[in-house]
Design a protein around this motif. Structure first.
Motif, short mmCIF file in Angstrom:
data_model
loop_
_atom_site.label_atom_id
_atom_site.label_comp_id
_atom_site.label_asym_id
_atom_site.label_seq_id
_atom_site.Cartn_x
_atom_site.Cartn_y
_atom_site.Cartn_z
N GLN A 1 0.85 -1.34 -0.01
CA GLN A 1 0.06 0.13 -0.04
C GLN A 1 1.00 1.20 0.11
N TYR B 1 0.07 1.39 -3.16
CA TYR B 1 0.25 1.20 -4.59
C TYR B 1 -0.88 0.14 -4.90
N SER C 1 -3.77 -0.39 -4.31
CA SER C 1 -5.19 0.06 -4.43
C SER C 1 -5.28 0.78 -5.73
N VAL C 2 -4.23 0.65 -6.77
CA VAL C 2 -4.18 1.10 -8.14
C VAL C 2 -3.64 0.11 -8.88
N VAL D 1 -3.25 -1.07 -11.92
CA VAL D 1 -2.68 -0.89 -13.13
C VAL D 1 -1.38 -0.56 -12.81
N PHE D 2 -0.68 0.00 -11.55
CA PHE D 2 0.65 0.53 -11.41
C PHE D 2 1.42 -1.08 -11.61
N TRP E 1 -5.57 -5.12 -16.58
CA TRP E 1 -5.93 -3.89 -16.81
C TRP E 1 -5.31 -3.48 -18.18
N GLU F 1 -7.68 6.50 -18.66
CA GLU F 1 -7.99 6.20 -17.52
C GLU F 1 -8.07 4.64 -17.20
N PRO F 2 -7.45 4.34 -16.38
CA PRO F 2 -7.39 2.76 -15.83
C PRO F 2 -8.53 2.17 -16.09
N GLN F 3 -8.59 0.87 -16.93
CA GLN F 3 -9.74 0.27 -17.21
C GLN F 3 -9.69 -1.41 -16.81
N CYS F 4 -10.62 -1.97 -16.53
CA CYS F 4 -10.25 -3.34 -16.09
C CYS F 4 -10.58 -3.90 -17.48
#
Length: 253
Positions: A100, A102, A104-105, A107-108, A161, A178-181
């Motif tokens: 954490q 990171y 939580s995002v 795509v990183f 992602w 934008e980050p997209q699943c």
């Protein structure tokens, strides 16, 4: 204190940015603590520079301050241990996936995995490629037991992602999406002309490639593809093999 012990303590002082020498030194106009801090800062900045070189898109998306915060956290969790600085950062994708804030995002972590795969293609070993002519020379009765080897530069990524699209935009100096699943396996490899290539792949194709990597023969791959709801397994497997050969993913060694 003997020379070996002094060198060991100096190294520990630089790595931890704390004075562990505990012995008078010729300090001049700069305190011993300040000298150690200078060396410690230089050591960290060189590693952070290497991390930035390996992950240029991640550096862009995080920005200077956040990236260097990440570099310090990563160095603390994964001290550099390889003789070559090139390999510093080999665990960054895993670190981002589980640490954490990171994680939580997500795509990183996937962006880091994608960039490391791209970096891997540069210095992966070379190998002679299998050609369609080589394949045509194999007797039909031997096909079932055939096994193939993947090119050393090939990485098979199971991405969830849109990390490749984010990377592509950042490298083109454009605003990233934008980050997209977007679950999509991805292949990254190097061609004989040293150009780097990547493309998406179907789950069935990556299943077959992973089986190849494990040493499975052609017959076993066809059997495994039956579970992937493939209508014409032999034709699909043969099509995969032709594509892999044409794109330089299969070697003769």
């Amino acid at each position: 204190m003997n020379l070996h012990a002094w060198q060991r303590n100096l190294q520990a002082s630089i790595l931890t940015a704390s004075d562990q020498i505990q012995q008078p030194l010729n300090q001049g106009n700069i305190s011993r603590e300040r000298k150690i801090a200078i060396y410690a800062d230089g050591y960290f900045l060189r590693l952070a520079e290497a991390l930035q070189s390996n992950y240029p898109a991640l550096f862009q998306i995080l920005g200077d301050d956040d990236f260097y915060t990440l570099a310090r956290a990563y160095l603390s969790a994964h001290p550099s241990s390889h003789p070559s600085i090139r390999w510093f950062g080999d665990q960054l994708a895993t670190f981002l996936a589980h640490g954490q804030p990171y994680a939580s995002v997500p795509v990183f972590a996937e962006l880091a995995a994608f960039e490391w795969a791209l970096r891997h293609t540069v210095d992966a070993a070379d190998a002679p490629l299998l050609t369609l002519e080589n394949l045509q020379a194999i007797p039909a009765g031997d096909w079932g037991q055939l096994s193939f080897k993947l090119h050393p530069s090939l990485s098979i990524l199971s991405l969830q992602w849109n990390a490749p699209k984010v990377w592509q935009a950042l490298m083109a100096e454009q605003t990233p999406p934008e980050p997209q699943c977007l679950p999509q396996p991805c292949l990254v490899w190097r061609k004989p002309d040293l150009s780097i290539h990547w493309r998406s792949a179907s789950p069935a194709e990556t299943h077959a490639l992973n089986l190849l990597a494990s040493g499975a023969n052609f017959s076993s791959i066809c059997e495994a593809l039956l579970s992937d709801d493939i209508n014409d397994v032999p034709l699909t497997a043969a099509g995969f093999l032709r594509t892999w050969i044409e794109q330089g993913l299969i070697t003769t060694a």
